[in-house]
Design a protein around this motif. Structure first.
Motif, mmCIF file in Angstrom:
data_model
loop_
_atom_site.group_PDB
_atom_site.id
_atom_site.type_symbol
_atom_site.label_atom_id
_atom_site.label_comp_id
_atom_site.label_asym_id
_atom_site.label_seq_id
_atom_site.Cartn_x
_atom_site.Cartn_y
_atom_site.Cartn_z
ATOM 1 N N TYR A 212 0.827 -1.203 0.000
ATOM 2 C CA TYR A 212 0.000 0.000 0.000
ATOM 3 C C TYR A 212 0.866 1.259 0.000
ATOM 4 N N ILE A 213 0.308 2.306 -0.553
ATOM 5 C CA ILE A 213 0.912 3.639 -0.430
ATOM 6 C C ILE A 213 0.224 4.304 0.748
ATOM 7 N N ILE A 214 0.962 4.517 1.840
ATOM 8 C CA ILE A 214 0.384 5.029 3.076
ATOM 9 C C ILE A 214 0.763 6.493 3.239
ATOM 10 N N GLU A 215 -0.256 7.325 3.423
ATOM 11 C CA GLU A 215 -0.045 8.751 3.623
ATOM 12 C C GLU A 215 -0.815 9.193 4.864
ATOM 13 N N PRO A 216 -0.303 10.159 5.659
ATOM 14 C CA PRO A 216 0.937 10.919 5.402
ATOM 15 C C PRO A 216 2.194 10.123 5.710
ATOM 16 N N SER A 217 2.121 9.174 6.702
ATOM 17 C CA SER A 217 3.271 8.326 6.999
ATOM 18 C C SER A 217 2.764 7.089 7.730
ATOM 19 N N LYS A 218 3.583 6.041 7.733
ATOM 20 C CA LYS A 218 3.201 4.806 8.422
ATOM 21 C C LYS A 218 3.063 5.029 9.920
ATOM 22 N N LYS A 219 3.925 5.864 10.466
ATOM 23 C CA LYS A 219 3.898 6.140 11.899
ATOM 24 C C LYS A 219 2.591 6.802 12.299
ATOM 25 N N GLU A 220 2.153 7.811 11.558
ATOM 26 C CA GLU A 220 0.924 8.523 11.895
ATOM 27 C C GLU A 220 -0.304 7.643 11.687
ATOM 28 N N VAL A 221 -0.285 6.845 10.639
ATOM 29 C CA VAL A 221 -1.412 5.947 10.392
ATOM 30 C C VAL A 221 -1.527 4.910 11.494
ATOM 31 N N PHE A 222 -0.374 4.386 11.919
ATOM 32 C CA PHE A 222 -0.379 3.376 12.979
ATOM 33 C C PHE A 222 -0.901 3.959 14.291
ATOM 34 N N HIS A 223 -0.429 5.149 14.641
ATOM 35 C CA HIS A 223 -0.869 5.794 15.879
ATOM 36 C C HIS A 223 -2.339 6.216 15.801
ATOM 37 N N TYR A 224 -2.856 6.313 14.617
ATOM 38 C CA TYR A 224 -4.289 6.595 14.464
ATOM 39 C C TYR A 224 -5.110 5.303 14.586
ATOM 40 N N LEU A 225 -4.594 4.208 14.034
ATOM 41 C CA LEU A 225 -5.345 2.952 14.023
ATOM 42 C C LEU A 225 -5.405 2.287 15.390
ATOM 43 N N ILE A 226 -4.296 2.333 16.148
ATOM 44 C CA ILE A 226 -4.244 1.622 17.432
ATOM 45 C C ILE A 226 -5.336 2.098 18.401
ATOM 46 N N PRO A 227 -5.490 3.410 18.662
ATOM 47 C CA PRO A 227 -6.579 3.833 19.556
ATOM 48 C C PRO A 227 -7.964 3.472 19.022
ATOM 49 N N LYS A 228 -8.137 3.559 17.702
ATOM 50 C CA LYS A 228 -9.421 3.181 17.111
ATOM 51 C C LYS A 228 -9.705 1.699 17.336
ATOM 52 N N PHE A 229 -8.665 0.886 17.173
ATOM 53 C CA PHE A 229 -8.817 -0.550 17.348
ATOM 54 C C PHE A 229 -9.181 -0.896 18.789
ATOM 55 N N ILE A 230 -8.468 -0.319 19.755
ATOM 56 C CA ILE A 230 -8.703 -0.639 21.165
ATOM 57 C C ILE A 230 -10.056 -0.123 21.628
ATOM 58 N N SER A 231 -10.391 1.121 21.269
ATOM 59 C CA SER A 231 -11.676 1.689 21.701
ATOM 60 C C SER A 231 -12.850 0.947 21.078
ATOM 61 N N SER A 232 -12.729 0.562 19.795
ATOM 62 C CA SER A 232 -13.816 -0.185 19.152
ATOM 63 C C SER A 232 -13.961 -1.575 19.758
ATOM 64 N N LYS A 233 -12.826 -2.166 20.165
ATOM 65 C CA LYS A 233 -12.887 -3.487 20.812
ATOM 66 C C LYS A 233 -13.543 -3.388 22.181
ATOM 67 N N LEU A 234 -13.170 -2.373 22.959
ATOM 68 C CA LEU A 234 -13.791 -2.169 24.272
ATOM 69 C C LEU A 234 -15.284 -1.920 24.134
ATOM 70 N N LEU A 235 -15.664 -1.121 23.140
ATOM 71 C CA LEU A 235 -17.080 -0.838 22.923
ATOM 72 C C LEU A 235 -17.834 -2.092 22.513
ATOM 73 N N LYS A 236 -17.245 -2.883 21.633
ATOM 74 C CA LYS A 236 -17.885 -4.131 21.199
ATOM 75 C C LYS A 236 -18.068 -5.090 22.376
ATOM 76 N N ILE A 237 -17.031 -5.216 23.197
ATOM 77 C CA ILE A 237 -17.107 -6.126 24.349
ATOM 78 C C ILE A 237 -18.134 -5.625 25.359
ATOM 79 N N PHE A 238 -18.185 -4.310 25.576
ATOM 80 C CA PHE A 238 -19.192 -3.765 26.482
ATOM 81 C C PHE A 238 -20.601 -4.099 26.005
ATOM 82 N N LEU A 239 -20.848 -3.937 24.701
ATOM 83 C CA LEU A 239 -22.179 -4.223 24.163
ATOM 84 C C LEU A 239 -22.481 -5.717 24.200
ATOM 85 N N GLU A 240 -21.463 -6.560 23.942
ATOM 86 C CA GLU A 240 -21.666 -8.005 24.062
ATOM 87 C C GLU A 240 -22.037 -8.378 25.495
ATOM 88 N N SER A 241 -21.338 -7.768 26.451
ATOM 89 C CA SER A 241 -21.629 -8.012 27.863
ATOM 90 C C SER A 241 -23.032 -7.529 28.218
#
Length: 295
Positions: A212-241
Motif C-alpha cells: 500500500y501507499i500510506i499517507e501521510p506516513s506509516k507512523k501517523e497511520v499506525f498511531h491513528y489505528l491503534i486507539p481506534k482498534f482498542i476503543s472499538s474493541k472495548l465498545l464491542k465487548i461492552f455491548l456483548e456483555s
C-alpha cells in the motif's frame, strides 16, 4: 396453613411479585433489542478496523520500534478490566465473572493480585473487588454506563487513552479483559482476553499481501489505528456483555414469573379448599343446631 385470610394475603403478595417480574422482563426485552442493534453496528466497525490493522501488519515489519513496543510484555504489573452489571437479578452473569477472576489467579500462580490493578465496569464488580481484594475507590473506579450511548463512547475513548499511555510508559505490562459473551440463548461463555500487548496471531491474513501507499506516513497511520482498534474493541465487548446481561435477566424474570404463577395457583387451590372446609363446617353446625332444637 389453615387461615384463609393469611392465604388471601399471600395471594395478593404473589400477584404483586408477578407484576414486578413481568415489568422487569419487558424492560430487559426493550433494552436487549436496542443493544443488539448497537452491537451489530459496533461489530461491523470493529471488523473493518481489524482488517485495516491486519493489512498494516502485513506491510510493515514488526522490528519497527513504533510497532514493536505494542508487542512487548515487560514487567509484572497487570491490569484487569472486568465487565459486570450495575444491578442483580440476572442469573449467573456476575458470579461467573467472579469465578473467572479466581481462576485467573489460580492459573497464573506467579502473578499476585497485589501486582494487579483492577478496573470494573459495573457496580457489582466494584463491590466484589472491594470485599475480596480490598480495592477502594481511590485506586479503582467503576463506570456507571447506562442508557446514554454517547456517554459510553466518550468513556471508552477516555479509557483507551489512559490504557495506551500507561502501557507505553510501562506502568503495567499487560491488560486483560474479563467479560461474558452469549453463544446462544441458553449458553454464556466467560472469556479472559489479552488486550495488550497485541498478539499478531489473532489477526488472520484475510487478503493477499499488497504494498500500500500510506499517507501521510506509516507512523501517523499506525498511531491513528491503534486507539481506534482498542476503543472499538472495548465498545464491542461492552455491548456483548450488555446483551448477555439483559438476555439472562429476561430469562431469569421469565422463570420467576412462571414460578410465581405456580405458587399463586397452589395458594388459590389451598384457599378454595380451606374456604370449602369452613363452609362445610358451618353447614354441619347449622344442621346439628336444628337437630338439637327438634329434640
Amino acid at each position: 396453613m389453615s387461615n384463609p385470610k393469611e392465604i388471601k394475603r399471600r395471594i395478593l403478595s404473589i400477584e404483586s411479585v408477578i407484576k414486578t417480574t413481568e415489568a422487569m422482563k419487558m424492560i430487559s426485552i426493550v433494552k436487549l433489542r436496542k443493544h443488539k442493534g448497537l452491537l451489530k453496528s459496533a461489530k461491523t466497525y470493529y471488523d473493518h478496523i481489524e482488517l485495516l490493522l491486519s493489512d498494516f501488519f502485513l506491510t510493515e515489519k514488526k522490528e519497527n520500534f513504533e510497532i514493536k513496543k505494542y508487542f512487548l510484555e515487560e514487567g509484572q504489573n497487570s491490569i484487569l478490566i472486568i465487565f459486570t452489571s450495575n444491578r442483580g437479578l440476572c442469573g449467573s452473569f456476575n458470579s461467573s465473572i467472579f469465578e473467572k477472576i479466581n481462576f485467573f489467579f489460580q492459573k497464573n500462580i506467579s502473578l499476585h493480585h497485589n501486582e494487579c490493578m483492577f478496573f470494573s465496569v459495573g457496580k457489582k464488580g466494584f463491590d466484589f473487588l472491594s470485599k475480596k481484594y480490598g480495592i477502594h475507590e481511590k485506586n479503582n473506579n467503576w463506570i456507571d454506563w447506562e442508557n446514554n450511548f454517547s456517554k459510553v463512547c466518550e468513556n471508552t475513548r477516555f479509557l483507551t487513552k489512559k490504557l495506551i499511555f500507561n502501557f507505553i510508559k510501562r506502568n503495567f505490562s499487560s491488560i486483560y479483559l474479563i467479560y461474558n459473551n452469549l453463544k446462544n440463548s441458553l449458553f454464556q461463555e466467560t472469556i479472559i482476553e489479552k488486550l495488550l500487548p497485541i498478539n499478531v496471531g489473532n489477526f488472520k491474513e484475510k487478503r493477499k499481501r499488497i504494498d500500500y501507499i500510506i499517507e501521510p506516513s506509516k507512523k501517523e497511520v499506525f498511531h491513528y489505528l491503534i486507539p481506534k482498534f482498542i476503543s472499538s474493541k472495548l465498545l464491542k465487548i461492552f455491548l456483548e456483555s450488555s446483551v448477555t446481561e439483559h438476555t439472562l435477566r429476561m430469562i431469569s424474570m421469565h422463570k420467576a414469573t412462571e414460578n410465581a404463577h405456580d405458587i399463586k395457583n397452589n395458594l388459590v387451590l389451598n384457599y378454595n379448599k380451606e374456604r370449602q372446609t369452613s363452609i362445610t363446617k358451618e353447614i354441619l353446625e347449622i344442621i346439628s343446631g336444628l337437630e338439637s332444637l327438634k329434640k
